[in-house]
Design an enzyme around this catalytic site. Sequence first.
Site, PDB file in Angstrom:
ATOM      1  N   HIS A  89      36.427  40.676  39.320  1.00 44.06           N
ATOM      2  CA  HIS A  89      36.175  41.530  38.158  1.00 44.06           C
ATOM      3  C   HIS A  89      37.065  41.082  37.002  1.00 44.06           C
ATOM      4  O   HIS A  89      37.911  40.202  37.168  1.00 44.06           O
ATOM      5  CB  HIS A  89      36.414  43.008  38.512  1.00 44.06           C
ATOM      6  CG  HIS A  89      37.805  43.287  38.980  1.00 44.06           C
ATOM      7  ND1 HIS A  89      38.148  43.335  40.316  1.00 44.06           N
ATOM      8  CD2 HIS A  89      38.966  43.495  38.294  1.00 44.06           C
ATOM      9  CE1 HIS A  89      39.442  43.583  40.423  1.00 44.06           C
ATOM     10  NE2 HIS A  89      39.966  43.676  39.210  1.00 44.06           N
ATOM     11  N   HIS A 143      39.492  41.840  33.375  1.00 44.72           N
ATOM     12  CA  HIS A 143      40.353  42.711  32.566  1.00 44.72           C
ATOM     13  C   HIS A 143      40.520  42.080  31.185  1.00 44.72           C
ATOM     14  O   HIS A 143      40.669  40.858  31.066  1.00 44.72           O
ATOM     15  CB  HIS A 143      41.744  42.869  33.186  1.00 44.72           C
ATOM     16  CG  HIS A 143      41.745  43.605  34.478  1.00 44.72           C
ATOM     17  ND1 HIS A 143      41.813  44.978  34.566  1.00 44.72           N
ATOM     18  CD2 HIS A 143      41.660  43.155  35.755  1.00 44.72           C
ATOM     19  CE1 HIS A 143      41.789  45.342  35.836  1.00 44.72           C
ATOM     20  NE2 HIS A 143      41.701  44.257  36.586  1.00 44.72           N
ATOM     21  N   HIS A 182      34.891  51.060  34.700  1.00 42.35           N
ATOM     22  CA  HIS A 182      36.263  50.591  34.460  1.00 42.35           C
ATOM     23  C   HIS A 182      36.299  49.093  34.184  1.00 42.35           C
ATOM     24  O   HIS A 182      37.226  48.581  33.570  1.00 42.35           O
ATOM     25  CB  HIS A 182      37.154  50.883  35.662  1.00 42.35           C
ATOM     26  CG  HIS A 182      37.154  52.314  36.088  1.00 42.35           C
ATOM     27  ND1 HIS A 182      37.633  53.317  35.279  1.00 42.35           N
ATOM     28  CD2 HIS A 182      36.710  52.918  37.221  1.00 42.35           C
ATOM     29  CE1 HIS A 182      37.504  54.474  35.917  1.00 42.35           C
ATOM     30  NE2 HIS A 182      36.944  54.262  37.078  1.00 42.35           N
ATOM     31  N   HIS A 208      40.226  38.890  38.439  1.00 42.38           N
ATOM     32  CA  HIS A 208      40.858  39.192  39.722  1.00 42.38           C
ATOM     33  C   HIS A 208      39.867  38.955  40.855  1.00 42.38           C
ATOM     34  O   HIS A 208      38.829  39.627  40.913  1.00 42.38           O
ATOM     35  CB  HIS A 208      41.335  40.657  39.756  1.00 42.38           C
ATOM     36  CG  HIS A 208      42.528  40.895  38.904  1.00 42.38           C
ATOM     37  ND1 HIS A 208      42.892  42.142  38.448  1.00 42.38           N
ATOM     38  CD2 HIS A 208      43.462  40.021  38.429  1.00 42.38           C
ATOM     39  CE1 HIS A 208      44.001  42.026  37.721  1.00 42.38           C
ATOM     40  NE2 HIS A 208      44.355  40.758  37.688  1.00 42.38           N
ATOM     41  N   THR A 230      46.122  47.265  40.409  1.00 45.41           N
ATOM     42  CA  THR A 230      46.455  47.659  39.030  1.00 45.41           C
ATOM     43  C   THR A 230      45.600  48.831  38.558  1.00 45.41           C
ATOM     44  O   THR A 230      45.640  49.186  37.380  1.00 45.41           O
ATOM     45  CB  THR A 230      46.290  46.475  38.049  1.00 45.41           C
ATOM     46  OG1 THR A 230      44.905  46.100  37.992  1.00 45.41           O
ATOM     47  CG2 THR A 230      47.135  45.282  38.479  1.00 45.41           C
ATOM     48  N   THR A 231      44.806  49.389  39.460  1.00 43.92           N
ATOM     49  CA  THR A 231      44.008  50.582  39.164  1.00 43.92           C
ATOM     50  C   THR A 231      44.301  51.635  40.228  1.00 43.92           C
ATOM     51  O   THR A 231      44.746  51.280  41.330  1.00 43.92           O
ATOM     52  CB  THR A 231      42.502  50.251  39.188  1.00 43.92           C
ATOM     53  OG1 THR A 231      42.171  49.656  40.447  1.00 43.92           O
ATOM     54  CG2 THR A 231      42.123  49.294  38.056  1.00 43.92           C
TER      55      THR A 231
HETATM   56 ZN   LIG Z   1      41.838  43.955  38.580  1.00 42.50          ZN
END
Ligand SMILES: [Zn+2]
Length: 265
Positions: free
Chosen positions: A126, A128, A100, A145, A214-215
Site C-alpha cells: 500500500h 503513504h 486510509h 509498504h 504505522t496505523t
Molecule cells: Zn503502511
Amino acid sequence: MHSTKRHVAGLTALAVTVVSAGVLALPLSSDNWGSQPHWAYAGNHDPAHWSDMDPKFTACGNGQAQSPIDLESRDAKTGKAGEFHIDYEKGAVSLVNNGHTIQANVSDAKDTVVFDGDTYHLAQFHFHAPSEHVTDGKRFPLELHFVNEDGRKVAVIGVLVKLGEKNETLAPVLNSLPATGPVSLKSTKPPVTVDLASVLPHDHKAFVYTGSLTTPPCTEGVHWIVLSEPIQMSKDQIESFTHIFPDNHRPLQKINGREIDNESE
Ligand SMILES: [Zn+2]
C-alpha cells in the site's frame, strides 16, 4: 372535503421527506468499516488521538517502539540485525481503497521474504503520501509498504519513492487506483498484473529496525526493512495517488534508544 385533501397531501409530503432522509443517510451507515472507529490523519481522530479512540489502540499512545522513525546512516550499525532475502515475482494484485490508503492485495503465495531464518509471505502492499520514514533528513513524496506475514509476526519492506522518470513497472497499478471507497473492502476492479521483483530498487541496502504498524492498532514487534535507494515515479504518477490521498502519513515517533542497522541482501 377540501381540508381532507389537504391532510392527505400533507401526509404524502411527510412520507417523501422521511424516505429522502433515509436515502441521504445511507452512505454514512452502509460503509463496511464495521465497528472500527474512524481513525484519520487530520481532525478530531488524527494520529495524536488514535490511542483515545479504542482500548485496542493504546500502543499508538504509550508504545515505546513505534514507527515511523528518522533513519540516519551515521547512527546505523552494520551487520548487527537479521539477514534478509526478498523473493518477489510477477503476479496479479487486486486494488482496494480502504479509506486510509490504496492497498494491492496479493494472492500469490510465492512472494516471500526470509528474515532471520523465518519465511514471511507477502499479503499486500500500500501507499503513504508523503513518506512516513525519513532517511538522512530527507522525506520523500511517497512510501510503499510491502507487508509480509508468517502467521505470528510481520515484516514490512519500506520502499521510498522520489520524483523522476515514469515508473513502467508500477504503471498498471497507478493507472487503476480506485478513487472512491470504502464501499466494500473487496476490489471492484479486475486484478492487474505487476512484476513485484522489478518494483524494488536494484540496491537492496536497507535500514533494519524493530518498530510497529504505522496505523491503528500500532502493534509492535514489526520487523522493518526500509530500502535506502528510492525508486522513481513521474509527477503524474505521484499525483495519481496524492489526488486521492493528499496526506496519509503518521508523524515521526521517538527512537527510544532502539538500534538501527544497515543490512544488505
Ligand atoms: Zn503502511
